[in-house]
Design an enzyme around this catalytic site. Structure first.
Site, PDB file in Angstrom:
ATOM      1  N   ASP A  12       0.869  -1.176   0.000  1.00 19.75           N
ATOM      2  CA  ASP A  12       0.000   0.000   0.000  1.00 19.75           C
ATOM      3  C   ASP A  12       0.903   1.221   0.000  1.00 19.75           C
ATOM      4  O   ASP A  12       2.106   1.121   0.271  1.00 19.75           O
ATOM      5  CB  ASP A  12      -0.904  -0.006   1.246  1.00 19.75           C
ATOM      6  CG  ASP A  12      -1.753   1.254   1.330  1.00 19.75           C
ATOM      7  OD1 ASP A  12      -2.417   1.581   0.321  1.00 19.75           O
ATOM      8  OD2 ASP A  12      -1.743   1.946   2.364  1.00 19.75           O
ATOM      9  N   SER A  13       0.311   2.384  -0.260  1.00 17.97           N
ATOM     10  CA  SER A  13       1.086   3.615  -0.226  1.00 17.97           C
ATOM     11  C   SER A  13       1.537   3.956   1.193  1.00 17.97           C
ATOM     12  O   SER A  13       2.454   4.743   1.380  1.00 17.97           O
ATOM     13  CB  SER A  13       0.239   4.760  -0.778  1.00 17.97           C
ATOM     14  OG  SER A  13      -0.965   4.858  -0.038  1.00 17.97           O
ATOM     15  N   TYR A  44      -0.259   8.504  -2.526  1.00 14.30           N
ATOM     16  CA  TYR A  44      -0.309   8.199  -3.954  1.00 14.30           C
ATOM     17  C   TYR A  44      -1.533   8.871  -4.592  1.00 14.30           C
ATOM     18  O   TYR A  44      -1.568   9.081  -5.798  1.00 14.30           O
ATOM     19  CB  TYR A  44      -0.461   6.691  -4.174  1.00 14.30           C
ATOM     20  CG  TYR A  44       0.777   5.844  -3.961  1.00 14.30           C
ATOM     21  CD1 TYR A  44       1.924   6.341  -3.335  1.00 14.30           C
ATOM     22  CD2 TYR A  44       0.794   4.521  -4.384  1.00 14.30           C
ATOM     23  CE1 TYR A  44       3.038   5.532  -3.142  1.00 14.30           C
ATOM     24  CE2 TYR A  44       1.901   3.713  -4.201  1.00 14.30           C
ATOM     25  CZ  TYR A  44       3.020   4.218  -3.576  1.00 14.30           C
ATOM     26  OH  TYR A  44       4.120   3.416  -3.399  1.00 14.30           O
ATOM     27  N   CYS A  75      -3.735  -0.831  -2.094  1.00 22.12           N
ATOM     28  CA  CYS A  75      -4.011   0.594  -2.322  1.00 22.12           C
ATOM     29  C   CYS A  75      -4.937   0.756  -3.539  1.00 22.12           C
ATOM     30  O   CYS A  75      -4.652   0.224  -4.615  1.00 22.12           O
ATOM     31  CB  CYS A  75      -2.675   1.283  -2.592  1.00 22.12           C
ATOM     32  SG  CYS A  75      -2.806   3.014  -3.000  1.00 22.12           S
ATOM     33  N   ASN A  76      -6.018   1.485  -3.342  1.00 22.18           N
ATOM     34  CA  ASN A  76      -6.969   1.696  -4.447  1.00 22.18           C
ATOM     35  C   ASN A  76      -6.330   2.474  -5.584  1.00 22.18           C
ATOM     36  O   ASN A  76      -6.536   2.168  -6.753  1.00 22.18           O
ATOM     37  CB  ASN A  76      -8.196   2.459  -3.946  1.00 22.18           C
ATOM     38  CG  ASN A  76      -9.137   1.586  -3.151  1.00 22.18           C
ATOM     39  OD1 ASN A  76     -10.178   1.176  -3.621  1.00 22.18           O
ATOM     40  ND2 ASN A  76      -8.763   1.277  -1.910  1.00 22.18           N
ATOM     41  N   THR A  77      -5.545   3.506  -5.245  1.00 25.07           N
ATOM     42  CA  THR A  77      -4.925   4.324  -6.276  1.00 25.07           C
ATOM     43  C   THR A  77      -3.935   3.482  -7.091  1.00 25.07           C
ATOM     44  O   THR A  77      -3.931   3.527  -8.330  1.00 25.07           O
ATOM     45  CB  THR A  77      -4.202   5.531  -5.648  1.00 25.07           C
ATOM     46  OG1 THR A  77      -5.114   6.224  -4.801  1.00 25.07           O
ATOM     47  CG2 THR A  77      -3.667   6.467  -6.698  1.00 25.07           C
ATOM     48  N   GLU A 154      -6.634   9.388   9.407  1.00 28.09           N
ATOM     49  CA  GLU A 154      -5.328   9.283  10.067  1.00 28.09           C
ATOM     50  C   GLU A 154      -5.290  10.047  11.386  1.00 28.09           C
ATOM     51  O   GLU A 154      -4.597   9.664  12.318  1.00 28.09           O
ATOM     52  CB  GLU A 154      -4.219   9.776   9.126  1.00 28.09           C
ATOM     53  CG  GLU A 154      -4.054   8.835   7.945  1.00 28.09           C
ATOM     54  CD  GLU A 154      -2.800   9.058   7.134  1.00 28.09           C
ATOM     55  OE1 GLU A 154      -2.057  10.017   7.414  1.00 28.09           O
ATOM     56  OE2 GLU A 154      -2.565   8.261   6.204  1.00 28.09           O
ATOM     57  N   CYS A 186     -11.182   3.503  -1.103  1.00 25.24           N
ATOM     58  CA  CYS A 186      -9.903   3.976  -0.566  1.00 25.24           C
ATOM     59  C   CYS A 186      -9.625   3.204   0.715  1.00 25.24           C
ATOM     60  O   CYS A 186     -10.560   2.921   1.483  1.00 25.24           O
ATOM     61  CB  CYS A 186      -9.978   5.472  -0.282  1.00 25.24           C
ATOM     62  SG  CYS A 186      -8.514   6.128   0.547  1.00 25.24           S
ATOM     63  N   THR A 187      -8.348   2.872   0.920  1.00 24.94           N
ATOM     64  CA  THR A 187      -7.972   2.091   2.107  1.00 24.94           C
ATOM     65  C   THR A 187      -8.441   2.722   3.418  1.00 24.94           C
ATOM     66  O   THR A 187      -8.679   2.024   4.392  1.00 24.94           O
ATOM     67  CB  THR A 187      -6.433   1.988   2.186  1.00 24.94           C
ATOM     68  OG1 THR A 187      -5.875   3.286   1.952  1.00 24.94           O
ATOM     69  CG2 THR A 187      -5.895   0.991   1.193  1.00 24.94           C
ATOM     70  N   HIS A 188      -8.520   4.049   3.442  1.00 25.21           N
ATOM     71  CA  HIS A 188      -8.808   4.742   4.699  1.00 25.21           C
ATOM     72  C   HIS A 188     -10.300   4.812   5.045  1.00 25.21           C
ATOM     73  O   HIS A 188     -10.663   5.045   6.183  1.00 25.21           O
ATOM     74  CB  HIS A 188      -8.277   6.175   4.629  1.00 25.21           C
ATOM     75  CG  HIS A 188      -6.790   6.276   4.702  1.00 25.21           C
ATOM     76  ND1 HIS A 188      -5.960   5.623   3.813  1.00 25.21           N
ATOM     77  CD2 HIS A 188      -5.978   6.955   5.556  1.00 25.21           C
ATOM     78  CE1 HIS A 188      -4.703   5.903   4.112  1.00 25.21           C
ATOM     79  NE2 HIS A 188      -4.687   6.709   5.161  1.00 25.21           N
TER      80      HIS A 188
HETATM   81  N1  DGL Z   1      -3.931   4.040  -0.060  1.00 24.60           N
HETATM   82  C1  DGL Z   1      -4.537   5.125  -0.816  1.00 24.60           C
HETATM   83  C2  DGL Z   1      -5.745   4.574  -1.581  1.00 24.60           C
HETATM   84  O1  DGL Z   1      -6.357   3.601  -1.201  1.00 24.60           O
HETATM   85  C3  DGL Z   1      -4.946   6.285   0.073  1.00 24.60           C
HETATM   86  C4  DGL Z   1      -3.773   7.073   0.625  1.00 24.60           C
HETATM   87  C5  DGL Z   1      -2.933   7.713  -0.479  1.00 24.60           C
HETATM   88  O2  DGL Z   1      -3.391   8.699  -1.105  1.00 24.60           O
HETATM   89  O3  DGL Z   1      -1.854   7.228  -0.730  1.00 24.60           O
HETATM   90  O4  DGL Z   1      -6.100   5.125  -2.592  1.00 24.60           O
END
Ligand code: DGL
Length: 265
Positions: A12-13, A44, A75-77, A154, A186-188
């Site tokens: 993940d990012s 990311y 990570c979704n991105t 976060e 998104c992971t968050h």
């Molecule tokens: N992990 C990223 C996602 O799921 C979110 C945090 C980032 O922007 O890196 O898209």
């Protein structure tokens, strides 16, 4: 190394992908996991496709050097921008979060109207829209980037007045579309699930990509019949280790992260 002695590699990012790790541990407690959080280069979600692909390649290379049998892009991105490249270039199965989330949403909607929320890069990529329309071109998909959700998650501001106001503002337009399913792309966002549900109301089903990808991994491992009783602990690597990341990591994982290794890839 024996195929079924190898681990599941996840990147993940940053620490957000620990929401995915948590779900994999729930479903596959006997699998050994090797997690890489690219905390030195996070976020990311506002970066270009080329940059995200470059980062994804180096993350994948690191995990491959550890001997993994399957690569999970939590990570979704990174899934949105680099999954096709990684699938083309690697000889092991590569699983991203987009397809499982899209599948669940497409199968769950009753009125054919789906919302997707995610980082600006994920939304710009239209990866969820494409994946949903590949399943059923009739489905209507409405997207909204919600960049403030990452820092809110976060900071631990998972509920409260400010979080509610921001959520209402982001979702106002999309909720006018009469959607009945919303993908938390998104992971968050799983950490803000109850705040989001409060604003959408219970008639909207929230699809958690982390839960869906864990099911996909279980199916893949069962299909390949490569499950194995774990004989050593999960390993966690970060590209930058700071006290605040360790604290946040605990919230995402749902338990304390005891041992973290630093790597510069
Ligand atoms: N992990 C990223 C996602 O799921 C979110 C945090 C980032 O922007 O890196 O898209």
């Amino acid at each position: 190394m024996e195929y079924n002695n190898k681990s599941i590699g996840i990147f993940d990012s940053g620490v957000g992908g620990l929401t995915v790790v948590k779900e994999i541990i729930n479903l596959l407690p006997d699998e050994k996991l090797i997690y890489l959080g690219d905390t030195a280069r996070v976020p990311y979600g506002i970066k270009s496709k080329d940059t995200v692909i470059k980062y994804a390649r180096s993350n994948a290379g690191f995990l491959l050097s550890k001997g993994i049998k399957i690569l999970v892009v939590a990570c979704n991105t990174a899934s949105a921008y680099s999954l096709e490249t990684l699938k083309d270039e690697l000889s092991i199965p590569v699983i991203g979060v987009i397809e499982p989330g899209a599948k669940k949403a497409a199968l769950s909607t009753k009125n054919g109207k789906i919302a997707v929320i995610g980082t600006p890069s994920t939304i710009r990529s239209e990866a969820y829209t494409t994946a949903i329309n590949n399943i059923n071109p009739e489905l209507e998909v409405y997207s909204m980037a919600c960049p403030l959700f990452v820092p809110l998650a976060e900071e631990g501001w998972h509920k409260g007045e400010i979080t509610k106001q921001i959520t209402e503002t982001y979702l106002e337009e999309i909720l006018k579309k009469d959607i009945d399913v919303m993908i938390l792309g998104c992971t968050h966002y799983p950490l803000l699930k109850s705040a989001i549900q409060e604003v959408t109301g219970n008639s909207v089903l929230l699809v958690d990509s982390a839960e869906e990808i864990a099911r996909e991994i279980r199916d893949n491992i069962n299909k390949e019949n490569n499950s194995e009783i774990k004989n050593s602990n999960n390993e966690f690597y970060l590209t930058d280790v700071s006290e605040s990341f360790i604290r946040i990591a605990g919230t995402f994982l749902g338990e304390e992260l005891n041992e973290v290794n630093l790597t510069d890839l």
